[in-house]
Design a protein around this motif. Sequence first.
Motif, PDB file in Angstrom:
ATOM      1  N   VAL B 227       0.761  -1.160  -0.060  1.00  0.00           N
ATOM      2  CA  VAL B 227       0.083   0.020   0.060  1.00  0.00           C
ATOM      3  C   VAL B 227       1.001   1.176   0.093  1.00  0.00           C
ATOM      4  N   VAL B 228       2.086   1.281   0.712  1.00  0.00           N
ATOM      5  CA  VAL B 228       2.874   2.539   0.789  1.00  0.00           C
ATOM      6  C   VAL B 228       3.611   2.590  -0.295  1.00  0.00           C
ATOM      7  N   ASP B 229       3.839   1.562  -1.004  1.00  0.00           N
ATOM      8  CA  ASP B 229       4.410   1.607  -2.502  1.00  0.00           C
ATOM      9  C   ASP B 229       3.507   2.221  -3.417  1.00  0.00           C
ATOM     10  N   LEU B 230       2.383   1.989  -3.269  1.00  0.00           N
ATOM     11  CA  LEU B 230       1.503   2.684  -4.155  1.00  0.00           C
ATOM     12  C   LEU B 230       1.390   4.116  -4.142  1.00  0.00           C
ATOM     13  N   ILE B 231       1.641   4.777  -3.064  1.00  0.00           N
ATOM     14  CA  ILE B 231       1.694   5.974  -2.976  1.00  0.00           C
ATOM     15  C   ILE B 231       2.739   6.761  -3.245  1.00  0.00           C
ATOM     16  N   ASN B 232       3.954   6.092  -2.539  1.00  0.00           N
ATOM     17  CA  ASN B 232       5.298   6.894  -2.850  1.00  0.00           C
ATOM     18  C   ASN B 232       6.460   6.164  -3.927  1.00  0.00           C
ATOM     19  N   LYS B 233       6.146   4.794  -4.411  1.00  0.00           N
ATOM     20  CA  LYS B 233       6.872   4.395  -5.402  1.00  0.00           C
ATOM     21  C   LYS B 233       6.093   4.625  -6.510  1.00  0.00           C
ATOM     22  N   GLU B 234       4.920   3.775  -6.497  1.00  0.00           N
ATOM     23  CA  GLU B 234       3.954   3.845  -7.847  1.00  0.00           C
ATOM     24  C   GLU B 234       3.326   5.273  -8.248  1.00  0.00           C
ATOM     25  N   LYS B 235       3.200   6.015  -7.168  1.00  0.00           N
ATOM     26  CA  LYS B 235       2.588   7.061  -7.399  1.00  0.00           C
ATOM     27  C   LYS B 235       1.081   7.106  -7.849  1.00  0.00           C
ATOM     28  N   ALA B 241       1.038  13.306   2.349  1.00  0.00           N
ATOM     29  CA  ALA B 241       0.636  14.659   2.825  1.00  0.00           C
ATOM     30  C   ALA B 241      -0.622  15.244   2.735  1.00  0.00           C
ATOM     31  N   ASP B 242      -1.240  14.667   1.648  1.00  0.00           N
ATOM     32  CA  ASP B 242      -2.442  15.261   1.415  1.00  0.00           C
ATOM     33  C   ASP B 242      -3.544  14.499   2.262  1.00  0.00           C
ATOM     34  N   THR B 243      -3.386  13.239   2.316  1.00  0.00           N
ATOM     35  CA  THR B 243      -4.522  12.377   2.777  1.00  0.00           C
ATOM     36  C   THR B 243      -4.439  12.434   4.319  1.00  0.00           C
ATOM     37  N   ASN B 244      -3.035  12.415   4.899  1.00  0.00           N
ATOM     38  CA  ASN B 244      -3.014  12.287   6.434  1.00  0.00           C
ATOM     39  C   ASN B 244      -4.103  13.240   7.239  1.00  0.00           C
ATOM     40  N   THR B 245      -4.015  14.375   6.759  1.00  0.00           N
ATOM     41  CA  THR B 245      -4.420  15.426   7.544  1.00  0.00           C
ATOM     42  C   THR B 245      -5.889  15.778   7.054  1.00  0.00           C
ATOM     43  N   GLY B 368      -5.265   2.641  21.783  1.00  0.00           N
ATOM     44  CA  GLY B 368      -4.547   1.760  20.876  1.00  0.00           C
ATOM     45  C   GLY B 368      -4.437   2.811  19.648  1.00  0.00           C
ATOM     46  N   GLY B 369      -5.381   2.729  19.131  1.00  0.00           N
ATOM     47  CA  GLY B 369      -5.901   3.458  17.974  1.00  0.00           C
ATOM     48  C   GLY B 369      -5.003   5.070  17.877  1.00  0.00           C
ATOM     49  N   THR B 370      -5.127   5.676  18.782  1.00  0.00           N
ATOM     50  CA  THR B 370      -4.504   6.935  19.097  1.00  0.00           C
ATOM     51  C   THR B 370      -2.905   6.757  19.086  1.00  0.00           C
ATOM     52  N   ALA B 371      -2.506   5.814  19.552  1.00  0.00           N
ATOM     53  CA  ALA B 371      -1.219   5.747  19.798  1.00  0.00           C
ATOM     54  C   ALA B 371      -0.430   5.221  18.457  1.00  0.00           C
ATOM     55  N   VAL B 372      -1.365   4.309  17.413  1.00  0.00           N
ATOM     56  CA  VAL B 372      -0.957   3.876  16.231  1.00  0.00           C
ATOM     57  C   VAL B 372      -0.783   4.868  15.344  1.00  0.00           C
ATOM     58  N   THR B 373      -1.840   5.737  15.317  1.00  0.00           N
ATOM     59  CA  THR B 373      -1.912   6.729  14.169  1.00  0.00           C
ATOM     60  C   THR B 373      -0.945   7.545  13.658  1.00  0.00           C
ATOM     61  N   PRO B 374      -0.226   8.461  14.851  1.00  0.00           N
ATOM     62  CA  PRO B 374       0.835   9.307  14.243  1.00  0.00           C
ATOM     63  C   PRO B 374       2.134   8.244  13.549  1.00  0.00           C
ATOM     64  N   ILE B 375       2.396   7.250  14.246  1.00  0.00           N
ATOM     65  CA  ILE B 375       3.482   6.468  13.678  1.00  0.00           C
ATOM     66  C   ILE B 375       3.067   5.879  12.076  1.00  0.00           C
ATOM     67  N   LEU B 376       1.882   5.555  12.063  1.00  0.00           N
ATOM     68  CA  LEU B 376       1.580   4.846  10.591  1.00  0.00           C
ATOM     69  C   LEU B 376       1.343   6.160   9.823  1.00  0.00           C
ATOM     70  N   GLN B 377       1.012   7.244   9.954  1.00  0.00           N
ATOM     71  CA  GLN B 377       1.322   8.418   8.973  1.00  0.00           C
ATOM     72  C   GLN B 377       2.462   8.715   8.705  1.00  0.00           C
ATOM     73  N   GLN B 378       3.503   8.337   9.658  1.00  0.00           N
ATOM     74  CA  GLN B 378       4.828   8.580   9.166  1.00  0.00           C
ATOM     75  C   GLN B 378       5.250   7.405   7.998  1.00  0.00           C
ATOM     76  N   VAL B 379       4.789   6.289   8.483  1.00  0.00           N
ATOM     77  CA  VAL B 379       5.033   5.240   7.515  1.00  0.00           C
ATOM     78  C   VAL B 379       4.558   5.535   6.205  1.00  0.00           C
TER      79      VAL B 379
END
Lengths: 296, 403
Positions: B227-235, B241-245, B368-379
């Motif tokens: 999924v991350v590659d779809l965004i950052n590699k395959e584009k 940056a547009d969808t996180n916030t 748990g979700g609150t703890a996960v969100t900022p880290i996965l957003q960075q991923v």
Amino acid sequence: MSPRVPGAGRPRRDTLTGYAFVGPSLIGVVGFLLVPVIVVIGISLFRWDLVSPARFLGLDNYRVILTDPAFGRSLLVTALFVLLVVPVEIALGLFLAVLLHRRLPGSVAFRVIFALPWISAPLALGVVWKWIFDPSDGALNALTGHRVEWLSSPALALPSVAAVSIWMHVGYVALFYLAGLAGIPEQYHEAARIDGASSRQALWRITLPLLRPTTFFVLTTNVITTVQTFDTVYAMTQGGPAGRTDVVASLIYKEAFTSFRMGRAASMSVVLFVLLVAVTLAQQQYFRQRITYEIG
Amino acid sequence: MRKLLAALAVSVLALSACSVGGDDTGDADGQTTVTFRLWDDQVAKAYRTSFDAFTQQHPDIKVDVQLVPWADYWTKLPTDISAGTAADVYWTNTSNFGLYADNNQLLPIDDDPGWVRSVTALYTRNGKLWGVPQLWDSIALFYNKDLVSKAGVDPTNLTWDPTGAADTFLPAARKLTVPGKQYGFNAAYDSQAILWDFVGSNGGTWQNGDTFDFADQPKTEQAVQYVVDLINKEKVSPSAADTNTNGDKTLQLFTQGKLALFQSGPYNLKNIQDGATFDWGIAPLLKGPAGRVSVVHGVAAVASAKTKHKDATLQVLKWICLLYTGVTAAQPAFVDYWKKLGVDVQPFLDAATGTTFPAPVGPRVSAGGTAVTPILQQVFLGQVGVADGLRKAQDAANAAIKE
């Protein structure tokens, strides 16, 4: 003023009458300030998620938060935020006030314009600024023609939020400085001019020293409001990216209302309260020695 | 989680023709008022109509429907419960009900009249069912008919494959992407519609009991990396940056005709119906190495254990029990409603009855979700690697649910 001995007949009745008069307003202070502060200190000693029964922990919450890297980082972010916001806010506010004080055409209109962000709801302004900062469709990137990820970049997020905070409060600072400037008698400037002082000398030697009471007030209140900043951060970044804008108030909100750790959130609030009182007292100490109401 | 589609609820509630059986044990002293709290105003209207019919049959019981907007719902509910001012019956979702069930705040539901397993399982804890399922949502693939036909893509049977061998989805997404103008797919940090569905359809895990268990799991890691590659590699998807916030960014892009494939839930049917000016359709969600696996999430009505009128409250619960008779019974009404508007919603129903992936549960799952969100957003931003980020996120989440 003659010194009065406590317990002497008439003055005491006076005191009681005085208290009776301030009584109604004391209800507000006690009910909405003093009692909540005491309750928060109480809650900070418990583990409580609002739903299951509270459990007494003593000072455990404090031990946990004071060793919690997230809280430490959050205090640091807050300190950095204050350093970014308050000096600029005050310098810019003073600059605007000096310009407005010259009564150039349209200065009344500008006074209103500068104060507008301050009287608007910070949450709504935060949402609007989030749109302006939007990397793809935002007005800012459209104007500059460059794609900058203002709110997702770990380096730019805090300065971006700080810029919005400055924009919001600079009008408020300017209004107070304007009032301060109006309170400086014209004779001082006249005398200085006659003695051949340049306008720059007059600013540094007369205007600024005589504005110290205003600076003291503006500095103290702005440090307090900036430390308590929540709405702007909540609307723009929610504390992200990677906690770079996670100011203490935002962390406290998340602890309390998304993680439901009321005790820990309360203990953070108490720590913040103590720090704010300390900073304010230090400022008071500093200015007490330097405030001049007359030219010395 | 997202609030659910009103029209679906309306159609579910339209089944209220059935009558209430059993004993009618109303309070003897005049009229009792049972309070009912929810967050969706369109569904509230439907409930009010339905409860008018209820009061006609039970003249001694009045139901007061109280609306609390979604934005405040989950902060107001625990504070009201703690203050003793919560409603007799209230809505809850999977993420949030565990806290109340585990703390004896709810009345257990004794009989289960054959509701959809995937939904009732979400509301079963410690061997008891605690909620009356009201609505469910599952995931499918919205597509822009003009864009797919222009690119010559058939969206109805797309398969993703992290090894690339059987991947028909990525080539399609590439064809549908026009750099700077148009995106192929809505990969983003969207747990319900993207993340967990990819993890599930790769045979990965997210939770083990109430504990988070997604780090060092090769299949979970592989799915997230894809999924991350779809965004950052395959584009083929907009930047994080547009969808996180802005959680509605991809919905906006889709309705503006700038996004071809939009994997989402029935909660966006109405938004798309209202916003899209082009022809669109619904295909099954993407198929992965482990098949087509949809997150299924439900909303249930629960009864407060603190209610002052237990009998009347149970009558109300019984009434709404009968309103909801499962996907199979709700199917015709829901399908008909959208068929009249020219939309075939069958893929949502298939997703709910097919292989499903449970939304996370547990009394402290939101912490748990609150703890996960900022880290996965960075991923998702590409600032932190997938394996590293999942490990950090899991540690943070498990620390958060322990306290």
